[in-house]
Design a protein around this motif. Structure first.
Motif, PDB file in Angstrom:
ATOM      1  N   SER A 198       0.642  -4.329  -6.515  1.00  0.00           N
ATOM      2  CA  SER A 198       0.311  -5.744  -6.331  1.00  0.00           C
ATOM      3  C   SER A 198      -0.391  -6.221  -7.585  1.00  0.00           C
ATOM      4  O   SER A 198      -0.914  -5.416  -8.358  1.00  0.00           O
ATOM      5  CB  SER A 198      -0.604  -5.936  -5.107  1.00  0.00           C
ATOM      6  N   ASN A 202      -4.192 -12.153  -7.451  1.00  0.00           N
ATOM      7  CA  ASN A 202      -3.071 -12.943  -6.936  1.00  0.00           C
ATOM      8  C   ASN A 202      -3.419 -14.410  -7.099  1.00  0.00           C
ATOM      9  O   ASN A 202      -3.739 -15.112  -6.150  1.00  0.00           O
ATOM     10  CB  ASN A 202      -2.825 -12.604  -5.465  1.00  0.00           C
ATOM     11  N   VAL A 593     -12.161  -9.866  -3.189  1.00  0.00           N
ATOM     12  CA  VAL A 593     -12.296 -10.690  -1.974  1.00  0.00           C
ATOM     13  C   VAL A 593     -13.485 -11.642  -2.067  1.00  0.00           C
ATOM     14  O   VAL A 593     -13.602 -12.546  -1.232  1.00  0.00           O
ATOM     15  CB  VAL A 593     -12.436  -9.801  -0.715  1.00  0.00           C
ATOM     16  N   ASP A 664      -4.848 -11.183   5.328  1.00  0.00           N
ATOM     17  CA  ASP A 664      -5.044 -10.281   4.192  1.00  0.00           C
ATOM     18  C   ASP A 664      -5.707  -8.969   4.592  1.00  0.00           C
ATOM     19  O   ASP A 664      -5.635  -7.994   3.838  1.00  0.00           O
ATOM     20  CB  ASP A 664      -5.874 -10.976   3.115  1.00  0.00           C
ATOM     21  N   VAL A 667      -3.025  -6.507   4.641  1.00  0.00           N
ATOM     22  CA  VAL A 667      -2.609  -6.099   3.291  1.00  0.00           C
ATOM     23  C   VAL A 667      -3.550  -5.031   2.760  1.00  0.00           C
ATOM     24  O   VAL A 667      -3.119  -4.029   2.173  1.00  0.00           O
ATOM     25  CB  VAL A 667      -2.590  -7.317   2.348  1.00  0.00           C
ATOM     26  N   TYR A 879      -7.021 -15.476   5.217  1.00  0.00           N
ATOM     27  CA  TYR A 879      -5.745 -15.497   4.506  1.00  0.00           C
ATOM     28  C   TYR A 879      -5.871 -15.593   2.979  1.00  0.00           C
ATOM     29  O   TYR A 879      -4.851 -15.693   2.295  1.00  0.00           O
ATOM     30  CB  TYR A 879      -4.896 -16.669   5.000  1.00  0.00           C
ATOM     31  N   SER A 880      -7.087 -15.548   2.449  1.00  0.00           N
ATOM     32  CA  SER A 880      -7.239 -15.713   1.001  1.00  0.00           C
ATOM     33  C   SER A 880      -8.021 -14.593   0.333  1.00  0.00           C
ATOM     34  O   SER A 880      -8.301 -14.678  -0.860  1.00  0.00           O
ATOM     35  CB  SER A 880      -7.943 -17.052   0.699  1.00  0.00           C
ATOM     36  N   VAL A 882      -7.058 -11.626  -0.438  1.00  0.00           N
ATOM     37  CA  VAL A 882      -6.178 -11.044  -1.449  1.00  0.00           C
ATOM     38  C   VAL A 882      -5.336 -12.124  -2.109  1.00  0.00           C
ATOM     39  O   VAL A 882      -5.237 -12.200  -3.334  1.00  0.00           O
ATOM     40  CB  VAL A 882      -5.281  -9.955  -0.838  1.00  0.00           C
ATOM     41  N   ALA A 883      -4.739 -12.978  -1.283  1.00  0.00           N
ATOM     42  CA  ALA A 883      -3.905 -14.079  -1.796  1.00  0.00           C
ATOM     43  C   ALA A 883      -4.821 -15.227  -2.206  1.00  0.00           C
ATOM     44  O   ALA A 883      -4.949 -16.242  -1.511  1.00  0.00           O
ATOM     45  CB  ALA A 883      -2.906 -14.517  -0.733  1.00  0.00           C
TER      46      ALA A 883
END
Length: 905
Positions: A198, A202, A593, A664, A667, A879-880, A882-883
């Motif tokens: 990855s 990100n 994170v 995440d 993930v 949801y953020s 990692v993304a």
């Protein structure tokens, strides 16, 4: 009273960051010297390619006479293309190209390598993924060009070897996803410090989509056999590389072991050191290992890369994973052979040592094998014998000779220190019951020869050790293992060393003051990330026990601490928690994170401020709202609860049927790095960092606000200030201007302009509060709304909005850098990750800019809508982590809610 918790959390983060940046071995990489001036010959490309890719170029590396001969670009060698990574230069090919040239000249091989390198304008591909597709297409054009330069060669190549550094390795694999790319043009890829699993950060949707496309394509391609002709060797830099942690360089789950090897430089034979992100390109030890492997995959008949996949993989495994210490690579492994020489000496010692400054002839020392194998079922030997063949299994014929035997030297493994020639072999005799003896063949040598051997019972020379709990650092809990006497090898299974944040120190204590060489070797079964500690002259030593990749759920093996000792000495091993390294591991693996959790903090502050105003109470400052409402129990349990629900198959299938991305936390679980305290602990870290950044931002606002007061009017009429507010039509014009900047230039530039305007407004708001506070006829009574209370409410609310805009601007900063760097080529950013968010921000600006706290006071609907801001904070956390590129969407959701509140008011 000072809140101690944020200071403590910030201190822990800084200690962890300090550990990452300082706690690693010194740079032991040797330089690759050259004796002629390097030249980078620009390769002429077609007009179409030059026009389509004006920022990029292709170069042929050369030096001395070779450079002069290559200026006509009529080449006859083996083509190799180097692809630089994030902010990388095409000149980084120098070490590989120079060593390959000198090695070919020294060995006088019938072939040589032509090293090409692409100039990708030193672009920030690690932070800005929108240009990865363009770089991939350019590399494709370069490969086509390179192959046309060998038309007159006796044996023209049909493929090009690719060497990719950092993100360049992903570009190399991305070539195969192009619809017009011929896969046969590449069959060998070597990557250096490439994050295959990855991206490190990100940062945008383009980066995420690029990685997903490439990795999915390779998984499908390997399963279907379309890519079965490709072999890859991936190397990571171990702990010195704090930019790309070694676990990300693994190809596990992407390319099967039949086509790929993944190893960390600390475990690669003849390297055994850690390299930083840039040194991995020029580190002599690794460059030599890479070049040996490339020379060994050349077919002597065609003088090009062999098409035999098994042969290439055997070469890669030999040089990167398992090197028996042979002088050259050989396809044969265990083979029938009888030890040479006529001198045979039979020994029955369980432990035997041999040390001579020189040997006059070949002597074979023969050890009988216990047929019952009830006790001594394993044989271990360590030596510095330089000969390829030195240890055998044989069946005695009589007269202490072997009538038949097996050369087991290929089962050996080189071990550090570098240039020592030390080898170790472990033979599990239960698999060779047809043989009666083990033979160690000592050749004639003018140099010192040392040997240590031991027959042992595997259960007696091994022990399980439960490592201390990581929370036991406060009482300095130390566990000890007493090593049995008369031991050459001892194995300790480290039970409990499985989480990436675990970090321990192993201390080997000896009763011998002057000792021969002793070694500690931490072996990780699930990834080639072994580390060594060698003590020469003293039997004592220390080794840091910390992982570089997470242990997955399906792994049922433990990390091992292998000891190679002097049998004349007594030893014990002490293991304790290293708290500083625990913090370093936490930040190294999970520091990414923190930005998302920081946004969660700020959004919760905004939610609390809006709700407080809606209830008719004064708007709290940022720090007051954070103290009142930003406790971790308001977020972290929800993340863990949702993760627990998804662990049930039925709930997971139902969730996936909705077409929503997995949170995440899933993930991180797939990477083997999740633990339940992660959201709570890092929420506290993020909260402390939020306070620190807020203090810096607030300091800037207050400083400029005071300057405005000093150099501006001394008094202010609140009604006059209200009359001077921008007309709504003017605000929509400004919003349209921002939208035009985003669409015609760069969305990130539009964010920067919004930030600048909002920063100026916030400074003016603070200046107004100072002016009003200094008015003799105004007193600040928080219970009675008035001009000063309204001004302070507006300032606190707008300051939090400014903080969120600042965060989004920082996230898109690489886009601004890329846009500014390429103004000579084009004014508009071709693929802009900030375009749509900038458009949404431009629309929200017209409503947020004139927002005042009094508009929201005592509005029940505002109280209910404030909970939507809180929901956006929860979603940002889920949801953020990692993304990171998703965080602006949740911030904009909060802005839309606040703008709607403003519009309703």
């Amino acid at each position: 009273m000072v809140n101690v918790m944020p200071i403590l959390m910030l201190g822990l983060v800084l200690v962890g960051l300090f550990d990452i940046l300082s706690n690693y071995e010194t740079n032991r990489c040797e330089m690759t010297w050259m004796y002629e001036y390097p030249e980078y010959l620009p390769v002429p490309l077609s007009e179409n390619v030059t026009r389509s890719f004006p920022r990029y170029g292709l170069y042929l590396y050369g030096e001395g006479a070779y450079a002069r001969q290559s200026k006509n670009f009529k080449l006859t060698g083996v083509p190799v293309l180097f692809i630089p990574g994030n902010a990388g230069s095409h000149k980084q090919v120098r070490s590989l190209g120079s060593v390959a040239l000198k090695k070919a000249q020294h060995l006088r091989t019938p072939f040589h390598f032509n090293y090409f390198s692409v100039d990708l304008n030193e672009e920030l591909t690690g932070m800005f993924g929108a240009i990865l597709s363009e770089q991939t297409e350019f590399v494709h054009r370069c490969i086509l060009k390179i192959l046309t330069m060998y038309k007159k060669a006796d044996s023209p190549p049909k493929s090009v070897i690719l060497v990719g550094h950092s993100v360049g390795g992903i570009v190399a694999r991305a070539l195969f996803t192009l619809p017009d790319f011929d896969p046969s043009m590449v069959n060998t890829i070597i990557t250096q410090a490439t994050p295959h699993q990855s991206p490190v950060i990100n940062a945008d949707q383009y980066m995420a989509d690029f990685y997903n496309t490439v990795n999915q394509f390779w998984q499908d391609g390997m399963s279907s056999g379309r890519l079965s002709h490709v072999t890859i060797a991936s190397t990571g830099g171990a702990h010195r590389d704090y930019l790309v942690r070694a676990g990300l360089t693994s190809l596990k789950g992407i390319v099967p072991e039949s086509n790929a090897v993944s190893a960390v430089t600390s475990a690669i034979p003849k390297v055994w050191l850690s390299t930083d992100h840039l040194a991995i390109v020029w580190c002599k030890q690794l460059v030599l290992a890479t070049k040996r492997s490339l020379f060994d995959i050349i077919d002597p008949k065609t003088r090009q890369v062999t098409t035999d996949v098994k042969h290439r993989m055997q070469v890669f495994r030999h040089h990167f994973l398992h090197h028996p210490g042979s002088k050259s690579f050989s396809l044969t492994s265990v083979q029938s052979a009888v030890p040479p020489g006529d001198k045979w000496v039979e020994l029955t010692d369980e432990v035997w040592e041999f040390s001579e400054t020189r040997t006059e002839g070949v002597t074979n020392y023969i050890f009988p094998i216990d047929k019952e194998l009830g006790g001594r079922d394993t044989f271990v030997a360590t030596t510095n014998i330089v000969e390829d063949s030195w240890v055998y299994l044989c069946q005695e014929e009589g007269g202490k000779r072997c009538k038949e035997g097996l050369d087991m030297s290929s089962r050996g493994q080189l071990s550090p220190p570098l240039y020592s020639g030390h080898k170790v072999v472990h033979l599990h005799l239960d698999s060779y019951r047809s043989f009666s003896h083990v033979v160690v063949s000592v050749p004639k040598s003018s140099k010192p020869v040392t040997i240590q051997t031991q027959f042992y019972n595997g259960t007696e020379k091994s022990q399980e050790l439960q490592v201390p709990n990581v929370m036991s650092f406060a009482i300095r809990s130390v566990v000890e293992v007493e090593v049995p006497n008369n031991t050459v090898f001892y194995n300790i299974s480290l039970v409990g060393l499985q989480e990436v944040y675990h970090a321990f120190t192993a201390n080997l204590v000896s009763d011998c003051e002057d000792n021969d060489m002793t070694k500690m070797h931490m072996h990780i079964p699930w990834f080639k990330e072994d580390v060594y500690s060698v003590s020469q002259g003293s039997g004592s030593g220390k080794l840091s026990l910390r992982l570089q990749s997470g242990k997955l759920v399906d792994e049922n093996t433990n990390a091992e601490l292998r000891l190679y000792l002097n049998p004349k000495c007594n030893y014990k091993v002490q293991v304790w928690v290293n708290f500083v390294e625990v913090l370093g591991q936490l930040i190294r693996f999970h520091g990414i994170v923190i930005p998302a959790l920081a946004v969660t903090n700020i959004l919760k502050v905004l939610s609390y401020q809006v709700r407080t105003l809606g209830r008719g109470q004064p708007c709290p400052s940022f720090s007051e709202a954070q103290t009142a409402f930003c406790q971790p129990y308001r977020v972290a349990p929800l993340v863990n609860l949702f993760s627990l629900l998804l662990s049930y198959q039925g709930a997971r299938l139902m969730y996936l049927s909705l077409g929503i991305p997995l949170p995440d936390s899933e993930v991180i679980k797939a990477q083997g790095s999740w633990f339940r305290l992660l959201p709570i602990l890092f929420y506290l870290f993020a909260s402390a960092i939020c306070r620190m950044v807020s203090a810096a931002l607030f300091g800037g606002v207050t400083m400029i606000g005071h300057c405005m007061v000093w150099f501006g009017k001394k008094t202010a009429d609140p009604e006059e200030m209200a009359r001077k507010a921008p007309h709504p039509a003017a605000l929509f014009v400004i919003s349209g201007a921002f939208l035009a900047v985003a669409s015609q230039f760069s969305g990130a530039l539009a964010f920067a302009l919004v930030l600048a305007l909002y920063f100026g407004k916030t400074c003016r708001l603070y200046a107004n509060t100072i002016t009003l506070r200094n008015c003799l006829n105004l007193q600040n009574d928080k219970k009675k709304p008035g001009p000063l209370a309204d001004a302070e409410d507006t300032f606190h609310l707008q300051y939090t909005i400014l903080y969120l805009i600042w965060f989004m601007s920082m996230l898109y900063m690489p886009s601004v850098v890329f846009w500014g760097k390429n103004l000579n080529f084009e004014y508009r950013l071709p693929a802009d990750p900030a375009l749509y968010t900038a458009a949404a921000m431009s629309a929200c600006f017209a409503f947020l800019y004139p927002l005042q706290g009094c508009y929201l006071r005592k509005k029940r609907s505002v109280v209910w809508l404030s909970w939507l801001v809180y929901v956006s904070a929860i979603l940002a956390c889920m949801y953020s982590m990692v993304a990171l590129y998703r965080t602006p969407y949740f911030i904009l959701l909060a802005f839309v809610v606040v703008a709607f509140c403003q519009r309703m008011a």
